[in-house]
Design a protein around this motif. Structure first.
Motif, short mmCIF file in Angstrom:
data_model
loop_
_atom_site.label_atom_id
_atom_site.label_comp_id
_atom_site.label_asym_id
_atom_site.label_seq_id
_atom_site.Cartn_x
_atom_site.Cartn_y
_atom_site.Cartn_z
N GLY A 91 0.84 -1.18 0.00
CA GLY A 91 0.00 0.00 0.00
C GLY A 91 0.88 1.24 0.00
O GLY A 91 2.07 1.18 -0.34
N PHE A 92 0.32 2.36 0.39
CA PHE A 92 1.06 3.63 0.34
C PHE A 92 2.25 3.59 1.29
O PHE A 92 2.11 3.34 2.49
CB PHE A 92 0.14 4.79 0.71
N ASN A 93 3.43 3.84 0.76
CA ASN A 93 4.68 3.75 1.53
C ASN A 93 4.78 4.86 2.57
O ASN A 93 4.63 6.04 2.25
CB ASN A 93 5.86 3.81 0.56
N GLY A 94 5.07 4.48 3.84
CA GLY A 94 5.12 5.45 4.93
C GLY A 94 6.22 6.48 4.78
O GLY A 94 6.03 7.66 5.11
N ALA A 95 7.38 6.08 4.26
CA ALA A 95 8.48 7.03 4.09
C ALA A 95 8.11 8.10 3.08
O ALA A 95 8.39 9.29 3.27
CB ALA A 95 9.74 6.29 3.64
N PHE A 96 7.44 7.69 1.99
CA PHE A 96 7.04 8.68 1.00
C PHE A 96 5.91 9.56 1.53
O PHE A 96 5.79 10.73 1.16
CB PHE A 96 6.62 8.01 -0.31
N SER A 318 -12.91 10.19 6.33
CA SER A 318 -13.42 11.54 6.54
C SER A 318 -12.76 12.23 7.73
O SER A 318 -12.84 13.46 7.86
CB SER A 318 -14.94 11.50 6.77
N ASP A 319 -12.11 11.45 8.59
CA ASP A 319 -11.52 12.02 9.81
C ASP A 319 -10.02 12.26 9.68
O ASP A 319 -9.43 12.89 10.54
CB ASP A 319 -11.78 11.08 10.99
N SER A 320 -9.42 11.76 8.61
CA SER A 320 -7.96 11.88 8.46
C SER A 320 -7.59 12.26 7.03
O SER A 320 -7.76 11.45 6.12
CB SER A 320 -7.27 10.56 8.82
N PRO A 321 -7.05 13.45 6.81
CA PRO A 321 -6.62 13.81 5.46
C PRO A 321 -5.48 12.94 4.96
O PRO A 321 -5.39 12.66 3.76
CB PRO A 321 -6.21 15.28 5.60
N VAL A 322 -4.61 12.51 5.87
CA VAL A 322 -3.50 11.64 5.46
C VAL A 322 -4.04 10.28 5.03
O VAL A 322 -3.63 9.72 4.02
CB VAL A 322 -2.48 11.49 6.60
N GLY A 323 -5.00 9.76 5.80
CA GLY A 323 -5.62 8.50 5.41
C GLY A 323 -6.32 8.60 4.08
O GLY A 323 -6.23 7.70 3.24
N LEU A 324 -7.02 9.72 3.86
CA LEU A 324 -7.72 9.94 2.59
C LEU A 324 -6.72 10.00 1.44
O LEU A 324 -6.94 9.38 0.39
CB LEU A 324 -8.51 11.24 2.66
N ALA A 325 -5.63 10.72 1.63
CA ALA A 325 -4.61 10.83 0.58
C ALA A 325 -4.00 9.47 0.27
O ALA A 325 -3.80 9.12 -0.90
CB ALA A 325 -3.53 11.82 0.99
N ALA A 326 -3.69 8.68 1.31
CA ALA A 326 -3.12 7.36 1.09
C ALA A 326 -4.06 6.48 0.29
O ALA A 326 -3.66 5.79 -0.65
CB ALA A 326 -2.79 6.71 2.43
N TYR A 327 -5.32 6.51 0.65
CA TYR A 327 -6.33 5.65 0.02
C TYR A 327 -6.53 6.02 -1.44
O TYR A 327 -6.63 5.14 -2.31
CB TYR A 327 -7.64 5.78 0.79
N ILE A 328 -6.59 7.31 -1.73
CA ILE A 328 -6.85 7.77 -3.09
C ILE A 328 -5.59 7.72 -3.95
O ILE A 328 -5.61 7.20 -5.08
CB ILE A 328 -7.43 9.19 -3.07
N LEU A 329 -4.48 8.22 -3.45
CA LEU A 329 -3.29 8.36 -4.29
C LEU A 329 -2.63 7.03 -4.59
O LEU A 329 -1.93 6.90 -5.61
CB LEU A 329 -2.30 9.34 -3.65
N GLU A 330 -2.81 6.04 -3.72
CA GLU A 330 -2.31 4.72 -4.05
C GLU A 330 -2.95 4.21 -5.33
O GLU A 330 -2.31 3.53 -6.14
CB GLU A 330 -2.59 3.77 -2.87
N LYS A 331 -4.21 4.57 -5.57
CA LYS A 331 -4.89 4.17 -6.81
C LYS A 331 -4.30 4.91 -8.01
O LYS A 331 -4.15 4.32 -9.09
CB LYS A 331 -6.39 4.46 -6.73
#
Length: 476
Positions: A91-96, A318-331
Protein backbone atom coordinates in the motif's frame (compact mmCIF):
# COMPACT_ATOMS: atom_id res chain seq x y z
CA UNK A 1 4.97 -31.39 -38.80
CA UNK A 2 1.64 -32.52 -40.30
CA UNK A 3 0.85 -34.49 -37.16
CA UNK A 4 1.42 -31.31 -35.16
CA UNK A 5 -0.57 -28.97 -37.39
CA UNK A 6 -3.58 -31.21 -37.94
CA UNK A 7 -4.91 -31.10 -34.35
CA UNK A 8 -4.29 -27.37 -34.27
CA UNK A 9 -6.21 -26.84 -37.52
CA UNK A 10 -9.07 -28.99 -36.29
CA UNK A 11 -9.20 -27.02 -33.06
CA UNK A 12 -9.32 -23.77 -34.99
CA UNK A 13 -12.12 -25.00 -37.28
CA UNK A 14 -14.11 -26.32 -34.35
CA UNK A 15 -13.66 -23.03 -32.50
CA UNK A 16 -14.91 -20.98 -35.43
CA UNK A 17 -17.93 -23.24 -36.00
CA UNK A 18 -18.76 -23.15 -32.31
CA UNK A 19 -18.48 -19.36 -32.11
CA UNK A 20 -20.61 -18.93 -35.21
CA UNK A 21 -23.32 -21.07 -33.66
CA UNK A 22 -23.09 -19.35 -30.31
CA UNK A 23 -23.17 -15.98 -31.99
CA UNK A 24 -26.63 -16.82 -33.28
CA UNK A 25 -27.70 -17.37 -29.67
CA UNK A 26 -26.32 -14.05 -28.47
CA UNK A 27 -29.42 -12.11 -29.47
CA UNK A 28 -31.61 -14.59 -27.62
CA UNK A 29 -29.45 -14.29 -24.51
CA UNK A 30 -29.56 -10.49 -24.43
CA UNK A 31 -31.60 -9.41 -21.39
CA UNK A 32 -34.57 -7.08 -21.46
CA UNK A 33 -33.92 -3.48 -20.53
CA UNK A 34 -34.31 -3.09 -16.74
CA UNK A 35 -36.75 -0.62 -15.25
CA UNK A 36 -35.17 2.63 -14.16
CA UNK A 37 -35.32 3.40 -10.41
CA UNK A 38 -38.77 4.66 -9.52
CA UNK A 39 -37.53 7.32 -7.12
CA UNK A 40 -37.60 10.80 -8.64
CA UNK A 41 -36.63 12.69 -5.49
CA UNK A 42 -33.36 11.58 -3.91
CA UNK A 43 -33.30 14.42 -1.40
CA UNK A 44 -34.21 14.22 2.27
CA UNK A 45 -37.70 12.91 3.00
CA UNK A 46 -38.53 16.20 4.70
CA UNK A 47 -37.68 18.11 1.52
CA UNK A 48 -40.42 18.05 -1.10
CA UNK A 49 -38.43 19.87 -3.79
CA UNK A 50 -37.47 17.79 -6.80
CA UNK A 51 -36.69 19.15 -10.24
CA UNK A 52 -36.31 22.84 -10.97
CA UNK A 53 -35.43 24.58 -14.21
CA UNK A 54 -33.10 27.13 -12.63
CA UNK A 55 -29.42 26.98 -13.56
CA UNK A 56 -27.23 29.14 -11.33
CA UNK A 57 -23.64 30.19 -11.89
CA UNK A 58 -21.41 29.65 -8.87
CA UNK A 59 -17.89 30.17 -7.62
CA UNK A 60 -16.27 27.22 -5.87
CA UNK A 61 -14.87 28.28 -2.53
CA UNK A 62 -13.38 26.74 0.61
CA UNK A 63 -13.43 28.62 3.91
CA UNK A 64 -10.25 29.61 5.74
CA UNK A 65 -11.53 27.68 8.74
CA UNK A 66 -11.60 24.46 6.70
CA UNK A 67 -8.04 25.04 5.50
CA UNK A 68 -6.84 25.87 9.02
CA UNK A 69 -8.39 22.67 10.35
CA UNK A 70 -6.68 20.73 7.59
CA UNK A 71 -3.27 22.18 8.50
CA UNK A 72 -3.70 21.24 12.14
CA UNK A 73 -4.57 17.67 11.18
CA UNK A 74 -1.59 17.41 8.82
CA UNK A 75 0.74 18.66 11.56
CA UNK A 76 -0.52 15.86 13.80
CA UNK A 77 0.40 13.24 11.16
CA UNK A 78 1.32 9.87 12.68
CA UNK A 79 4.17 8.20 10.82
CA UNK A 80 3.72 4.55 9.75
CA UNK A 81 7.04 2.71 9.43
CA UNK A 82 7.21 0.83 6.10
CA UNK A 83 8.62 -2.66 5.68
CA UNK A 84 12.32 -2.54 4.76
CA UNK A 85 13.06 -2.43 1.03
CA UNK A 86 9.38 -2.13 0.13
CA UNK A 87 7.69 0.11 -2.37
CA UNK A 88 3.90 0.27 -2.70
CA UNK A 89 3.48 -3.52 -2.47
CA UNK A 90 1.89 -3.12 0.97
CA UNK A 91 0.00 0.00 0.00
CA UNK A 92 1.06 3.63 0.34
CA UNK A 93 4.68 3.75 1.53
CA UNK A 94 5.12 5.45 4.93
CA UNK A 95 8.48 7.03 4.09
CA UNK A 96 7.04 8.68 1.00
CA UNK A 97 3.99 9.82 2.98
CA UNK A 98 6.38 11.94 5.05
CA UNK A 99 7.45 13.73 1.87
CA UNK A 100 3.89 14.13 0.69
CA UNK A 101 2.68 15.64 3.97
CA UNK A 102 5.63 18.04 4.00
CA UNK A 103 4.79 19.14 0.46
CA UNK A 104 1.10 19.49 1.37
CA UNK A 105 1.93 21.70 4.36
CA UNK A 106 4.76 23.79 2.96
CA UNK A 107 4.43 23.98 -0.84
CA UNK A 108 0.89 23.19 -1.90
CA UNK A 109 -1.45 26.18 -2.24
CA UNK A 110 -5.14 25.33 -2.53
CA UNK A 111 -6.09 28.90 -3.45
CA UNK A 112 -4.03 28.67 -6.65
CA UNK A 113 -5.90 25.55 -7.71
CA UNK A 114 -9.23 26.89 -6.52
CA UNK A 115 -8.72 29.82 -8.89
CA UNK A 116 -7.87 27.40 -11.67
CA UNK A 117 -11.07 25.46 -11.05
CA UNK A 118 -12.99 28.73 -11.11
CA UNK A 119 -11.43 29.64 -14.45
CA UNK A 120 -14.03 27.20 -15.82
CA UNK A 121 -17.69 28.26 -15.65
CA UNK A 122 -19.31 26.33 -12.77
CA UNK A 123 -23.05 25.89 -12.27
CA UNK A 124 -25.64 24.28 -10.04
CA UNK A 125 -29.09 22.98 -10.95
CA UNK A 126 -31.58 20.81 -9.07
CA UNK A 127 -32.52 17.46 -10.61
CA UNK A 128 -34.58 14.80 -8.85
CA UNK A 129 -34.13 16.54 -5.52
CA UNK A 130 -30.33 16.83 -5.80
CA UNK A 131 -28.22 19.94 -6.28
CA UNK A 132 -26.03 18.91 -9.21
CA UNK A 133 -22.73 20.64 -9.95
CA UNK A 134 -21.37 20.86 -13.49
CA UNK A 135 -18.95 22.79 -15.64
CA UNK A 136 -20.25 24.05 -18.98
CA UNK A 137 -17.80 25.40 -21.51
CA UNK A 138 -18.41 26.66 -25.02
CA UNK A 139 -15.77 27.37 -27.64
CA UNK A 140 -15.05 30.88 -28.76
CA UNK A 141 -16.64 31.75 -32.09
CA UNK A 142 -13.33 32.42 -33.81
CA UNK A 143 -12.38 29.57 -36.12
CA UNK A 144 -15.37 27.40 -35.17
CA UNK A 145 -17.24 25.84 -38.08
CA UNK A 146 -18.99 23.06 -36.18
CA UNK A 147 -19.99 22.87 -32.49
CA UNK A 148 -20.65 19.44 -31.01
CA UNK A 149 -22.15 18.90 -27.52
CA UNK A 150 -20.15 16.50 -25.38
CA UNK A 151 -21.00 15.12 -21.94
CA UNK A 152 -17.79 13.98 -20.20
CA UNK A 153 -18.05 11.79 -17.12
CA UNK A 154 -15.50 11.04 -14.41
CA UNK A 155 -15.26 8.10 -12.00
CA UNK A 156 -13.82 7.11 -8.62
CA UNK A 157 -11.48 8.16 -7.06
CA UNK A 158 -11.42 10.99 -9.55
CA UNK A 159 -13.45 14.15 -10.05
CA UNK A 160 -14.20 16.73 -12.72
CA UNK A 161 -10.67 17.98 -12.05
CA UNK A 162 -9.41 15.04 -14.13
CA UNK A 163 -10.52 16.99 -17.20
CA UNK A 164 -8.89 20.34 -16.45
CA UNK A 165 -6.23 19.82 -19.15
CA UNK A 166 -8.52 18.06 -21.62
CA UNK A 167 -11.39 20.56 -21.63
CA UNK A 168 -9.42 23.48 -23.15
CA UNK A 169 -8.23 21.16 -25.91
CA UNK A 170 -11.77 20.02 -26.70
CA UNK A 171 -13.18 23.56 -26.80
CA UNK A 172 -10.43 24.78 -29.14
CA UNK A 173 -11.33 24.35 -32.82
CA UNK A 174 -9.03 22.12 -34.85
CA UNK A 175 -7.92 22.77 -38.42
CA UNK A 176 -11.36 21.63 -39.64
CA UNK A 177 -13.11 24.04 -37.30
CA UNK A 178 -14.54 21.28 -35.07
CA UNK A 179 -14.94 22.25 -31.41
CA UNK A 180 -16.93 20.85 -28.49
CA UNK A 181 -19.42 22.37 -26.12
CA UNK A 182 -18.41 20.49 -23.00
CA UNK A 183 -20.63 19.61 -20.05
CA UNK A 184 -18.67 18.04 -17.17
CA UNK A 185 -20.86 17.19 -14.16
CA UNK A 186 -19.83 15.89 -10.75
CA UNK A 187 -21.54 12.57 -10.04
CA UNK A 188 -24.08 13.08 -7.22
CA UNK A 189 -22.22 12.34 -4.00
CA UNK A 190 -18.90 13.39 -5.54
CA UNK A 191 -17.29 16.79 -5.12
CA UNK A 192 -19.82 19.59 -5.17
CA UNK A 193 -22.83 17.53 -6.29
CA UNK A 194 -25.23 16.73 -3.47
CA UNK A 195 -25.40 13.13 -2.29
CA UNK A 196 -28.59 11.09 -2.39
CA UNK A 197 -30.31 10.89 0.97
CA UNK A 198 -32.30 7.79 0.06
CA UNK A 199 -31.25 4.24 -0.78
CA UNK A 200 -31.01 3.08 -4.37
CA UNK A 201 -29.14 5.86 -6.17
CA UNK A 202 -27.39 3.58 -8.67
CA UNK A 203 -25.54 4.14 -11.94
CA UNK A 204 -28.91 3.87 -13.72
CA UNK A 205 -30.39 6.63 -11.55
CA UNK A 206 -27.35 8.78 -12.29
CA UNK A 207 -27.75 8.11 -16.02
CA UNK A 208 -31.26 9.55 -15.91
CA UNK A 209 -30.09 12.60 -13.96
CA UNK A 210 -27.34 13.37 -16.47
CA UNK A 211 -29.65 12.94 -19.46
CA UNK A 212 -32.06 15.38 -17.81
CA UNK A 213 -29.16 17.78 -17.34
CA UNK A 214 -28.31 17.72 -21.04
CA UNK A 215 -31.94 18.23 -22.03
CA UNK A 216 -32.22 21.11 -19.57
CA UNK A 217 -29.24 22.78 -21.19
CA UNK A 218 -30.99 22.57 -24.55
CA UNK A 219 -29.17 19.63 -26.11
CA UNK A 220 -31.62 17.39 -27.94
CA UNK A 221 -28.73 15.19 -29.03
CA UNK A 222 -25.19 14.86 -27.70
CA UNK A 223 -22.04 12.74 -27.49
CA UNK A 224 -20.65 11.08 -24.35
CA UNK A 225 -17.12 10.30 -23.20
CA UNK A 226 -16.39 8.47 -19.96
CA UNK A 227 -14.11 6.16 -18.03
CA UNK A 228 -14.56 4.21 -14.79
CA UNK A 229 -18.04 5.03 -13.39
CA UNK A 230 -18.38 7.48 -16.26
CA UNK A 231 -18.10 4.53 -18.63
CA UNK A 232 -20.79 2.57 -16.82
CA UNK A 233 -23.12 5.56 -16.57
CA UNK A 234 -22.56 6.49 -20.22
CA UNK A 235 -23.20 2.89 -21.23
CA UNK A 236 -26.59 2.97 -19.49
CA UNK A 237 -27.52 6.32 -21.05
CA UNK A 238 -27.04 4.79 -24.51
CA UNK A 239 -29.48 2.01 -23.61
CA UNK A 240 -32.08 4.21 -21.93
CA UNK A 241 -31.98 7.26 -24.19
CA UNK A 242 -30.54 6.08 -27.54
CA UNK A 243 -32.50 8.66 -29.51
CA UNK A 244 -30.48 11.43 -27.85
CA UNK A 245 -27.00 9.89 -27.91
CA UNK A 246 -25.11 10.58 -31.13
CA UNK A 247 -22.18 8.49 -29.99
CA UNK A 248 -20.41 7.10 -26.93
CA UNK A 249 -16.62 7.02 -26.54
CA UNK A 250 -14.93 5.31 -23.62
CA UNK A 251 -11.50 4.30 -22.39
CA UNK A 252 -13.04 1.51 -20.28
CA UNK A 253 -15.54 -0.53 -22.33
CA UNK A 254 -17.99 -2.69 -20.40
CA UNK A 255 -17.63 -6.46 -20.55
CA UNK A 256 -20.85 -8.28 -21.60
CA UNK A 257 -21.34 -11.44 -19.53
CA UNK A 258 -24.55 -13.07 -20.76
CA UNK A 259 -23.81 -13.75 -24.43
CA UNK A 260 -22.81 -17.42 -25.00
CA UNK A 261 -20.11 -16.50 -27.52
CA UNK A 262 -18.47 -14.22 -24.98
CA UNK A 263 -18.56 -16.83 -22.22
CA UNK A 264 -16.88 -19.43 -24.42
CA UNK A 265 -14.24 -16.99 -25.61
CA UNK A 266 -13.53 -15.89 -22.03
CA UNK A 267 -12.73 -19.46 -21.09
CA UNK A 268 -11.05 -20.67 -24.28
CA UNK A 269 -9.10 -17.47 -24.79
CA UNK A 270 -7.39 -17.93 -21.44
CA UNK A 271 -5.44 -21.02 -22.53
CA UNK A 272 -5.54 -21.40 -26.32
CA UNK A 273 -2.49 -20.08 -28.19
CA UNK A 274 -2.69 -16.59 -29.66
CA UNK A 275 -4.08 -16.65 -33.18
CA UNK A 276 -6.51 -19.54 -32.63
CA UNK A 277 -9.51 -17.43 -31.69
CA UNK A 278 -7.96 -14.13 -32.64
CA UNK A 279 -5.72 -12.75 -35.24
CA UNK A 280 -2.59 -10.93 -34.16
CA UNK A 281 -4.22 -7.81 -35.57
CA UNK A 282 -6.31 -7.57 -32.41
CA UNK A 283 -3.15 -7.08 -30.38
CA UNK A 284 -4.74 -8.72 -27.33
CA UNK A 285 -5.85 -12.10 -26.15
CA UNK A 286 -9.59 -12.60 -26.13
CA UNK A 287 -10.01 -12.06 -22.42
CA UNK A 288 -7.07 -10.21 -20.91
CA UNK A 289 -8.53 -10.58 -17.40
CA UNK A 290 -6.89 -14.00 -17.32
CA UNK A 291 -3.50 -12.60 -18.27
CA UNK A 292 -3.69 -10.03 -15.48
CA UNK A 293 -5.58 -12.15 -12.95
CA UNK A 294 -3.11 -11.48 -10.14
CA UNK A 295 -3.37 -7.74 -10.79
CA UNK A 296 -7.18 -7.91 -10.79
CA UNK A 297 -7.25 -9.82 -7.49
CA UNK A 298 -4.72 -7.51 -5.89
CA UNK A 299 -6.69 -4.43 -6.90
CA UNK A 300 -10.17 -5.68 -5.96
CA UNK A 301 -10.03 -5.39 -2.17
CA UNK A 302 -11.20 -1.77 -2.05
CA UNK A 303 -14.25 -2.67 -4.14
CA UNK A 304 -15.43 -5.35 -1.70
CA UNK A 305 -15.17 -2.92 1.22
CA UNK A 306 -17.00 -0.16 -0.63
CA UNK A 307 -19.68 -2.50 -1.95
CA UNK A 308 -20.48 -3.84 1.52
CA UNK A 309 -19.55 -1.31 4.23
CA UNK A 310 -18.99 2.07 2.57
CA UNK A 311 -19.84 4.13 5.64
CA UNK A 312 -17.30 2.27 7.79
CA UNK A 313 -14.37 3.13 5.55
CA UNK A 314 -15.99 6.52 5.02
CA UNK A 315 -15.73 7.39 8.72
CA UNK A 316 -12.02 6.56 8.71
CA UNK A 317 -11.25 8.56 5.58
CA UNK A 318 -13.42 11.54 6.54
CA UNK A 319 -11.52 12.02 9.81
CA UNK A 320 -7.96 11.88 8.46
CA UNK A 321 -6.62 13.81 5.46
CA UNK A 322 -3.50 11.64 5.46
CA UNK A 323 -5.62 8.50 5.41
CA UNK A 324 -7.72 9.94 2.59
CA UNK A 325 -4.61 10.83 0.58
CA UNK A 326 -3.12 7.36 1.09
CA UNK A 327 -6.33 5.65 0.02
CA UNK A 328 -6.85 7.77 -3.09
CA UNK A 329 -3.29 8.36 -4.29
CA UNK A 330 -2.31 4.72 -4.05
CA UNK A 331 -4.89 4.17 -6.81
CA UNK A 332 -3.38 6.93 -8.95
CA UNK A 333 -0.05 5.15 -8.60
CA UNK A 334 -0.84 1.50 -9.34
CA UNK A 335 -3.84 2.10 -11.63
CA UNK A 336 -1.65 4.22 -13.87
CA UNK A 337 0.95 1.45 -14.06
CA UNK A 338 0.91 -1.72 -11.90
CA UNK A 339 4.71 -1.72 -11.90
CA UNK A 340 4.62 1.50 -9.89
CA UNK A 341 3.99 -0.63 -6.82
CA UNK A 342 7.67 -1.60 -6.90
CA UNK A 343 8.78 2.00 -6.38
CA UNK A 344 9.12 3.52 -2.89
CA UNK A 345 7.43 6.66 -4.18
CA UNK A 346 4.90 4.77 -6.27
CA UNK A 347 6.36 6.85 -9.13
CA UNK A 348 4.14 9.70 -7.95
CA UNK A 349 7.25 11.88 -8.22
CA UNK A 350 10.30 11.63 -10.44
CA UNK A 351 10.83 11.04 -14.16
CA UNK A 352 8.15 8.34 -14.40
CA UNK A 353 5.45 10.36 -12.65
CA UNK A 354 2.31 10.82 -14.75
CA UNK A 355 0.99 13.68 -12.59
CA UNK A 356 2.40 16.43 -10.42
CA UNK A 357 1.97 16.27 -6.64
CA UNK A 358 -0.09 19.46 -6.78
CA UNK A 359 -2.48 17.90 -9.31
CA UNK A 360 -2.88 14.80 -7.18
CA UNK A 361 -3.42 16.79 -4.00
CA UNK A 362 -6.01 18.98 -5.69
CA UNK A 363 -8.11 15.90 -6.42
CA UNK A 364 -7.71 14.80 -2.79
CA UNK A 365 -8.63 18.29 -1.62
CA UNK A 366 -11.90 18.16 -3.55
CA UNK A 367 -12.91 15.06 -1.61
CA UNK A 368 -11.66 16.51 1.71
CA UNK A 369 -13.15 19.99 1.49
CA UNK A 370 -16.54 18.77 0.24
CA UNK A 371 -16.67 15.86 2.70
CA UNK A 372 -17.72 13.58 -0.14
CA UNK A 373 -15.59 10.46 0.27
CA UNK A 374 -18.31 8.48 2.11
CA UNK A 375 -21.08 9.36 -0.32
CA UNK A 376 -18.78 8.68 -3.28
CA UNK A 377 -18.01 5.10 -2.24
CA UNK A 378 -21.69 4.38 -1.50
CA UNK A 379 -22.18 4.12 -5.27
CA UNK A 380 -20.33 0.79 -5.11
CA UNK A 381 -22.86 -0.63 -2.67
CA UNK A 382 -25.81 0.65 -4.68
CA UNK A 383 -24.45 -0.95 -7.86
CA UNK A 384 -22.73 -4.14 -6.71
CA UNK A 385 -24.75 -5.11 -3.64
CA UNK A 386 -28.20 -3.64 -4.20
CA UNK A 387 -28.53 -3.41 -8.00
CA UNK A 388 -25.90 -5.79 -9.34
CA UNK A 389 -28.14 -7.87 -11.61
CA UNK A 390 -29.75 -4.76 -13.05
CA UNK A 391 -26.42 -3.12 -13.81
CA UNK A 392 -24.89 -6.28 -15.30
CA UNK A 393 -27.97 -6.65 -17.51
CA UNK A 394 -27.33 -3.24 -19.05
CA UNK A 395 -23.83 -4.33 -20.04
CA UNK A 396 -25.21 -7.25 -22.08
CA UNK A 397 -27.89 -5.28 -23.94
CA UNK A 398 -26.84 -4.57 -27.56
CA UNK A 399 -26.86 -0.97 -28.74
CA UNK A 400 -26.88 0.54 -32.22
CA UNK A 401 -25.50 3.84 -30.91
CA UNK A 402 -22.13 4.60 -32.56
CA UNK A 403 -19.35 3.51 -30.24
CA UNK A 404 -15.65 4.30 -29.88
CA UNK A 405 -12.94 2.83 -27.66
CA UNK A 406 -9.45 3.89 -26.64
CA UNK A 407 -7.86 0.83 -25.02
CA UNK A 408 -4.80 1.59 -22.88
CA UNK A 409 -2.29 -1.08 -21.86
CA UNK A 410 -2.44 -0.43 -18.11
CA UNK A 411 -6.22 -0.15 -17.81
CA UNK A 412 -7.57 -2.36 -15.01
CA UNK A 413 -9.49 -4.45 -17.53
CA UNK A 414 -9.27 -4.44 -21.30
CA UNK A 415 -11.98 -5.71 -23.60
CA UNK A 416 -10.75 -6.69 -27.08
CA UNK A 417 -12.38 -5.29 -30.18
CA UNK A 418 -14.14 -8.53 -31.09
CA UNK A 419 -15.85 -8.70 -27.71
CA UNK A 420 -16.89 -5.04 -27.85
CA UNK A 421 -18.55 -5.67 -31.22
CA UNK A 422 -20.81 -8.34 -29.71
CA UNK A 423 -22.95 -5.64 -28.08
CA UNK A 424 -21.84 -2.68 -30.24
CA UNK A 425 -22.32 -3.52 -33.91
CA UNK A 426 -21.66 0.13 -34.78
CA UNK A 427 -18.19 0.18 -33.26
CA UNK A 428 -16.72 2.91 -35.48
CA UNK A 429 -13.37 3.46 -33.81
CA UNK A 430 -11.17 1.17 -31.72
CA UNK A 431 -7.60 2.19 -30.90
CA UNK A 432 -5.23 -0.04 -28.94
CA UNK A 433 -2.28 1.61 -27.14
CA UNK A 434 0.84 0.08 -25.59
CA UNK A 435 0.91 2.69 -22.82
CA UNK A 436 -1.45 4.67 -20.62
CA UNK A 437 -3.49 3.80 -17.57
CA UNK A 438 -6.86 4.12 -15.90
CA UNK A 439 -6.96 7.92 -15.66
CA UNK A 440 -6.44 8.52 -19.37
CA UNK A 441 -7.96 12.00 -19.66
CA UNK A 442 -5.80 13.17 -16.75
CA UNK A 443 -2.63 11.38 -17.83
CA UNK A 444 -2.79 11.76 -21.63
CA UNK A 445 -5.04 14.74 -22.45
CA UNK A 446 -3.55 15.37 -25.90
CA UNK A 447 -4.02 11.76 -26.95
CA UNK A 448 -7.54 11.63 -25.54
CA UNK A 449 -8.42 14.83 -27.38
CA UNK A 450 -7.24 13.23 -30.64
CA UNK A 451 -9.12 10.01 -29.90
CA UNK A 452 -12.41 11.74 -29.11
CA UNK A 453 -12.14 13.83 -32.26
CA UNK A 454 -11.35 10.80 -34.42
CA UNK A 455 -14.39 8.99 -33.07
CA UNK A 456 -16.73 11.98 -33.44
CA UNK A 457 -15.64 12.48 -37.06
CA UNK A 458 -16.45 8.83 -37.75
CA UNK A 459 -19.80 9.17 -36.00
CA UNK A 460 -20.63 12.38 -37.85
CA UNK A 461 -19.99 10.57 -41.13
CA UNK A 462 -22.21 7.75 -39.89
CA UNK A 463 -25.03 10.20 -39.17
CA UNK A 464 -24.48 12.36 -42.24
CA UNK A 465 -27.54 11.13 -44.11
CA UNK A 466 -29.99 11.06 -41.23
CA UNK A 467 -28.85 13.46 -38.51
CA UNK A 468 -31.25 16.23 -37.48
CA UNK A 469 -29.80 19.62 -36.44
CA UNK A 470 -28.02 19.59 -33.11
CA UNK A 471 -29.62 21.42 -30.22
CA UNK A 472 -27.93 24.65 -29.23
CA UNK A 473 -27.18 25.00 -25.54
CA UNK A 474 -28.89 27.72 -23.59
CA UNK A 475 -26.80 30.81 -22.99
CA UNK A 476 -25.74 30.69 -19.36
Amino acid sequence: MCNTLLPLACTACLAFVLLAGLGCLDNLAAPDKPALPATLNWGASSDSSSDGEAVEATRLSVSNATLDDLRSRLKAFKFVEPVENSGFEYGFNGAFMKQLVSHWLNKYNWRVWEDRLNSFPNYFTRIEGLKVHFMHLKPSKQGVKKRVPLLILHGWPGSVFEFYKLIPLLTTPDTDGLAFEVVAPSIPGYGWSEAAKKRGFSAAACARVFDKLMVRLGYRQYYIQGGDWGAGIGHIITREFPERVLGFHTNMPMQPFRQPSVIVQMIAGSFLPDGILFSKKDGQKIFPYFEKLSDIIRESGYMHIQATRPDTIGHALSDSPVGLAAYILEKFSVWTDPQNRLSQTGNLIGPKAAFSLDELLTNVMIYWTTGSITSSVRLYKEVFSENRETTMAYFSIPSDVPHGVASFSNELSRVPERIVRVTHPNLLHYADFDHGGHFAAFELPDLMNSEVRAFVRAAEDFHAKKRSPLGEGKEL
